[in-house]
Design a protein around this motif. Structure first.
Motif: not given
Lengths: 342, 342
Positions: B248-251, B279-281, B296-297
Motif C-alpha cells: 500500500i502506498f498511502s497519501a 506520506f508526510s514523515n 518527507d516534505q
DNA sequence: TATATTAGCGCAATCGATTGCATTTGCTGG
DNA sequence: CCAGCAAATGCAATCGATTGCGCTAATATA
C-alpha cells in the motif's frame, strides 16, 4: 476592479449626512444616538462595504484586541490543543490570537516577550520553556499591568494566574494503577527537576509507592531530555545497571515510546514482563504495538480556562486581586501496555 | 513600581531638545539628520526605555508588519514545521506572524480570512482546507492588493503565488521503490479528488505502475478521510474484496498506520507479505513496529520559500508580476515497512 | 409662559508616529 | 561681503476612530 479606496467612517458620515462622531457612536451602539440614525448608519456601512480599521481604534483606546501565546513548540498535540481552546474562547469575544514558539530556548522566550509587548498585545499566555529558570522578562509585563496567565509549565516564583493539571494526582494514579496490575519495581522517567510538572509527577509517583508499602529506590528514577532518544537511553541505563524493574511510568509519551522500542528490541514482553505508562496522550500512543497507557491532560479545557482567566483579568479591577491557581483534573487512559490482569 | 507612563517620541524630543519629527527621523536613520543628533536621540531613547508604538506607526503608513497564516490544523508536524519556517524568515525581517486554524472547515476559513483582513495584516499565507472548493473569499484579498501565498494545499483555480512539493514525483518514487522491492499489486490510499495533492499523488502512482509494465487496477485505489480510522476502513475494504494486494502506498501517514494496525491484527507480516509507504514523515512513523517508510516534505524549507515569495511581493511592483509556482523536491525515506530485499 | 431637563448630535482634541514642505543655519564661491 | 545652496531641523497635517464637552431643539415641570 478598481483599487483600494479606503472606506472610513467619514464616508459613511457623508453618505448619511451626519458627522464621523455620530457614525462612530452609532456603530458602537451608543445610547445617545437615536435608533433612526443608527439604522441609517448601519445600512450605509453595509452598503458601501465599510470595514472598521482596528488599528486606528487600537491606537485610540490603547487596546489591540490581540492576545499573545507563547508555547515551547506548537508541534505537540497537547500544546496545539491548548491553543485551540484559547482560540475558541477568545474568538468568541472578538479577540485574535498570536502564537509564538520559544523552542525551549530561553533567549528566544525573552525576545518573544519583547516582540509581543512591541505588538501591544492586551495579554500574554505562556507555557514556560525548559531552560527558563529566570523570570525577569515577565516583570516588565507585570509592571505594565498587562494580564499574564501561565499554563501547564508554570513556576511558583512569580505571583501570576495559572492553569495547571493536577500533575501530582495524575502521577499518583498512574503509579497506583501499575501497582494494582501487580508491578512492584516501577521505574520513573523524568526531566529537569527545576520544572514544576516534573517535580509534581515525581512526588505523585513516590507517594503512590509509599502508600502501597513499596520502597522508593532513587536508582529507578532516571532523568533525560524526555524525547525519544532520551527514553531509549534511560531504558539502557536501567538495563545496564541491572536494576530488575518491571514497569516504567514516564513523565513523557515520547520517552515511553523510546523505552517500548528498546524493550521490544531485546524481546521483553509488554505488558507481561514490563508495564508502561506515559504522559500526555499524544496521538501516537494509540498507534504503537501494544498501545500505550497514558495520561490525558484535557488540553482544550486548559486552554479555555486560561482564556477565561485572562478575560476575568481584563474586566476586573486588577489592583489587589489575588492571583488564582486553577487546577484541572487529568484522565488516566489505560491501554494495553499496562494491562496484564484479565 | 509606579504605573505605566507611556513613553513616546515626544518625551525623547523634550529630553534632547528637538522636535518629535527629528526624533522620528533619527530613529529611522533618516539621511538628513546629523550623526550627532542621531546619537543623542538613540541614547536618550535607551535611557528612558522608549519602545516604539507599532500601532501608531501602522496607522500612519498602513503597514502592520503582521503576516497571517491559515492552516487546516497546526496539530500536524508538517504544518507546524512550515509555520516555523515562515516564522524564521519573517522574524528576521521584523515581521510578526499570526497563526489561525481552519480545522478544514470552509466557513471557518472564510471567517478567518475576514478576521485577518480586519486585523490589517500585510499578507496572508494559506494552506487550503479539505472542504474548500470555492475561492471567492480570496478575491477580496487579491482585490485589495494584499500579497497572498498558497502552500501545499493549493488550487490552480486562482492565479496566485504558491509553494508546493513535487507530489507527482514523490508518489512516483514511492511507488517505484515498492516495485523495486518486488511488490506488484500495489494499492493506493487517497482522499478527495478535488484536492490537488491527492490528484498528483495518484497520478505519480499510476505513472510508476505504467512505466514498470504493471496494470493499473482502479479497485486498488481507495478513498477515505485519510485519518487513522480511514486507513483501517480502507484496509478492510481491500481485504473484504479479496483483491490480493501486496503493498500500500498511502497519501497520508495517519492512514498507513491504520493499515498497519489492521494488517498486524490478522497476522500479516510487514514487510514480508505486504509493504507499506506513507506520506508526510510524521514523527510517529519512526515509532511504529516496524517503522514506516514515508515521504518527507521538507516543511521548513517550504515555509521559508513561502515567506521568501511573500517578501518578494512586498518589495516588487505588484502590478503585472506573473505569479510563481515554486516546486520543491521531497525526500523518500525508506524504513522497515517497505524493505524486504536484503 | 418661562425655565429646567434631556435627547441627539457636532466640534475638536487625542492616540503616537510619520512626512511633505517650509524654515533656519552654515558654509562656499564670486 | 553677499547671494546661493545644502544641510539640519521644525511645522503642521495626516492616518481612522474615539470621546469629553458643548450646543441646539424638543419635552417636561412649575
Amino acid at each position: 476592479m478598481r483599487k483600494k479606496e479606503k472606506i472610513t467612517i467619514h464616508d459613511i458620515a457623508l453618505e448619511v449626512g451626519v458627522t464621523a462622531s455620530t457614525v462612530s457612536r452609532a456603530l458602537n451602539n451608543h445610547p445617545r444616538i437615536s435608533a433612526t440614525t443608527k439604522k441609517m448608519v448601519l445600512d450605509a456601512a453595509k452598503a458601501i462595504n465599510y470595514k472598521p480599521n482596528r488599528i486606528a481604534a487600537a491606537l485610540r483606546h490603547g487596546k489591540s484586541k490581540l492576545i499573545g501565546i507563547i508555547v515551547p513548540t506548537i508541534n505537540r498535540n497537547f500544546f496545539s490543543s491548548i491553543v485551540r481552546g484559547i482560540e475558541e474562547h477568545a474568538n468568541a469575544l472578538d479577540y485574535k490570537v498570536m502564537i509564538s514558539q520559544s523552542y525551549d530556548d530561553y533567549k528566544k522566550e525573552v525576545a518573544t516577550i519583547e516582540a509581543l509587548l512591541d505588538a501591544r498585545v492586551d495579554g500574554i499566555m505562556v507555557s514556560l520553556g525548559k531552560n527558563t529558570h529566570n523570570f525577569n522578562h515577565f516583570e516588565s509585563v507585570l509592571q505594565k499591568g498587562i494580564p499574564l496567565v501561565f499554563f501547564d509549565r508554570t513556576t511558583d516564583k512569580l505571583n501570576v494566574n495559572q492553569v495547571i493539571i493536577n500533575d501530582y494526582l495524575s502521577a499518583y494514579q498512574a503509579t497506583n494503577h501499575l501497582i494494582e496490575q501487580g508491578y512492584r519495581h516501577i521505574a520513573h522517567f523524568t526531566s529537569h527537576m527545576k520544572i514544576r510538572i516534573y517535580q509534581e509527577r515525581l512526588r505523585g509517583y513516590e507517594q503512590a509507592l509509599l502508600d502501597n508499602g513499596i520502597n522508593f529506590d532513587p536508582r529507578l528514577v532516571v532523568e533525560s531530555n524526555m524525547q525519544l532518544d532520551g527514553g531509549q537511553k534511560s531504558t539502557h541505563r536501567l538495563l545496564d545497571n541491572n536494576l530488575g524493574f518491571d514497569a516504567i511510568f514516564s513523565a513523557s509519551d515520547y520517552a515511553i515510546v523510546g523505552a517500548l522500542q528498546e524493550l521490544k528490541r531485546i524481546n521483553v514482553k509488554i505488558p507481561q514482563e514490563v508495564g508502561l505508562v506515559g504522559f500526555s496522550n499524544e496521538p501516537f500512543t494509540a498507534f504503537t504495538e501494544p498501545t500505550l497507557s497514558t495520561v490525558d491532560q484535557k488540553a482544550i479545557d486548559m486552554g479555555q480556562s486560561a482564556a477565561a482567566l485572562f478575560f476575568e483579568m481584563v474586566n476586573a479591577d486588577q489592583r489587589n486581586k489575588p492571583k488564582v491557581k486553577k487546577v484541572l483534573d487529568a484522565n488516566l487512559i489505560i491501554r494495553a501496555s499496562s494491562k496484564r490482569l484479565q
